[in-house]
Design a protein around this motif. Structure first.
Motif, short mmCIF file in Angstrom:
data_model
loop_
_atom_site.label_atom_id
_atom_site.label_comp_id
_atom_site.label_asym_id
_atom_site.label_seq_id
_atom_site.Cartn_x
_atom_site.Cartn_y
_atom_site.Cartn_z
N UNK A 1 5.05 4.09 -3.94
CA UNK A 1 5.29 4.94 -2.78
C UNK A 1 5.70 4.04 -1.61
N UNK A 2 6.91 3.50 -1.72
CA UNK A 2 7.44 2.58 -0.71
C UNK A 2 8.87 2.99 -0.37
N UNK A 3 9.17 3.01 0.92
CA UNK A 3 10.52 3.32 1.37
C UNK A 3 11.25 2.02 1.74
N UNK A 4 12.57 2.01 1.55
CA UNK A 4 13.37 0.84 1.92
C UNK A 4 14.55 1.30 2.78
N UNK A 5 14.68 0.69 3.95
CA UNK A 5 15.75 1.03 4.90
C UNK A 5 16.60 -0.21 5.19
N UNK A 6 17.89 -0.02 5.15
CA UNK A 6 18.88 -1.07 5.39
C UNK A 6 19.28 -1.01 6.87
N UNK A 7 18.98 -2.07 7.66
CA UNK A 7 19.22 -1.97 9.11
C UNK A 7 19.62 -3.29 9.75
N UNK A 8 20.81 -3.82 9.42
CA UNK A 8 21.27 -5.05 10.08
C UNK A 8 21.57 -4.81 11.56
N UNK A 9 21.65 -5.89 12.31
CA UNK A 9 21.80 -5.78 13.76
C UNK A 9 22.99 -6.58 14.27
N UNK A 10 23.42 -6.24 15.49
CA UNK A 10 24.43 -7.01 16.20
C UNK A 10 23.96 -7.15 17.64
N UNK A 11 24.24 -8.30 18.23
CA UNK A 11 23.81 -8.51 19.62
C UNK A 11 23.23 -9.88 19.87
N UNK B 1 0.84 -1.19 0.00
CA UNK B 1 0.00 0.00 0.00
C UNK B 1 0.88 1.24 0.00
N UNK B 2 0.41 2.34 -0.56
CA UNK B 2 1.20 3.58 -0.57
C UNK B 2 1.62 3.99 0.84
N UNK B 3 2.86 4.39 0.97
CA UNK B 3 3.37 4.83 2.27
C UNK B 3 4.04 3.74 3.07
N UNK B 4 4.09 2.52 2.53
CA UNK B 4 4.72 1.41 3.25
C UNK B 4 6.21 1.69 3.47
N UNK B 5 6.67 1.37 4.67
CA UNK B 5 8.10 1.48 5.00
C UNK B 5 8.63 0.08 5.22
N UNK B 6 9.64 -0.30 4.45
CA UNK B 6 10.25 -1.63 4.57
C UNK B 6 11.62 -1.49 5.24
N UNK B 7 11.81 -2.20 6.34
CA UNK B 7 13.08 -2.18 7.06
C UNK B 7 13.65 -3.59 7.01
#
Length: 232
Positions: free
Chosen positions: A55-65, A26-32
């Motif tokens: 209308x989709x955002x994509x964010x690169x967010x790997x983790x450690x822990x 859907x428009x405005x979706x944020x993908x992390x």
């Protein structure tokens, strides 16, 4: 917001570039995406989304822990996105992590995670090898830890993981050896793409690969010590 974290690059591509998330977005979706993967893979997905004109955002967010950090909400999260996206989604990251670091654009976070994993894998392998030889020499585990952790050979791995996993022999899976092998492989592949010279890293990769080939892939990655011990 959709948060994804899967084993590797191929699974991310299936999620985003085939009949997956974007098909009904859907428009405005944020993908992390929090998967440990190549930075170029994350960049390719971001470019693909841009080409779809959705209308989709994509964010690169790997983790450690690890598992403990995930359960406690104390992960370190590396975030690759625009400054605006970082600020708008800070509350989401704060809910999952304790240390949130903006690393630059998409792909930068995955590159930094890859570099950290290479250091982790190499430190773990050499610590395991040293512990094997120390025991053969009759050196007491506690004395070894006390000296090393106050000396130039000390590291996070030797202070935390050596006594917790290697000295106890408890290699209950938290982060599987096959996943560490995969992460080291990402480093090797990326180095090749830029004609990097990585003789030490290649040797570390072969150690994890050999342990995996002999059935240790589903063990915790610290099982490299047990494998080295059995092959002394």
């Amino acid at each position: 917001v959709v948060i994804t974290i899967v084993p590797a690059d191929q699974e991310i591509l299936c999620l985003y570039k085939e009949d997956g998330i974007l098909l009904n977005a859907k428009p405005g979706l944020i993908c992390i995406d929090m998967t440990s993967a190549k930075g170029t893979t994350k960049q390719a997905i971001a470019q693909y989304i841009e080409q779809t004109e959705k209308d989709v955002q994509f964010i690169d967010a790997p983790v450690s822990g690890g598992v403990a950090g995930a359960e406690a909400g104390t992960l370190t999260i590396m975030v690759g996105c625009t400054d605006e996206q970082f600020e708008e989604n800070r509350d989401i990251f704060n809910a999952m992590g304790k240390k949130i670091i903006h690393t630059g654009g998409v792909g930068s976070a995955s590159n930094i995670k890859m570099l950290n994993q290479m250091l982790n894998a190499a430190n773990t392998a050499i610590a395991a090898e040293v512990l094997c030889i120390a025991r053969d020499l009759g050196v007491d585990d506690k004395v070894l830890s006390e000296v090393v952790n106050q000396s130039s050979g000390g590291s996070f791995v030797f202070e935390k993981n050596v006594p917790k996993y290697m000295m106890t022999g408890n290699h209950t899976p938290g982060f599987r050896l096959d996943l560490m092998k995969k992460d080291v492989g990402l480093f090797i592949d990326t180095a090749k793409e830029i004609s990097g010279f990585t003789p030490v890293s290649n040797l570390v990769y072969q150690l994890y690969r050999a342990a995996s080939n002999q059935g240790a892939g589903d063990k915790n990655y610290t099982y490299i010590h047990k494998w080295l011990e059995e092959n002394q």
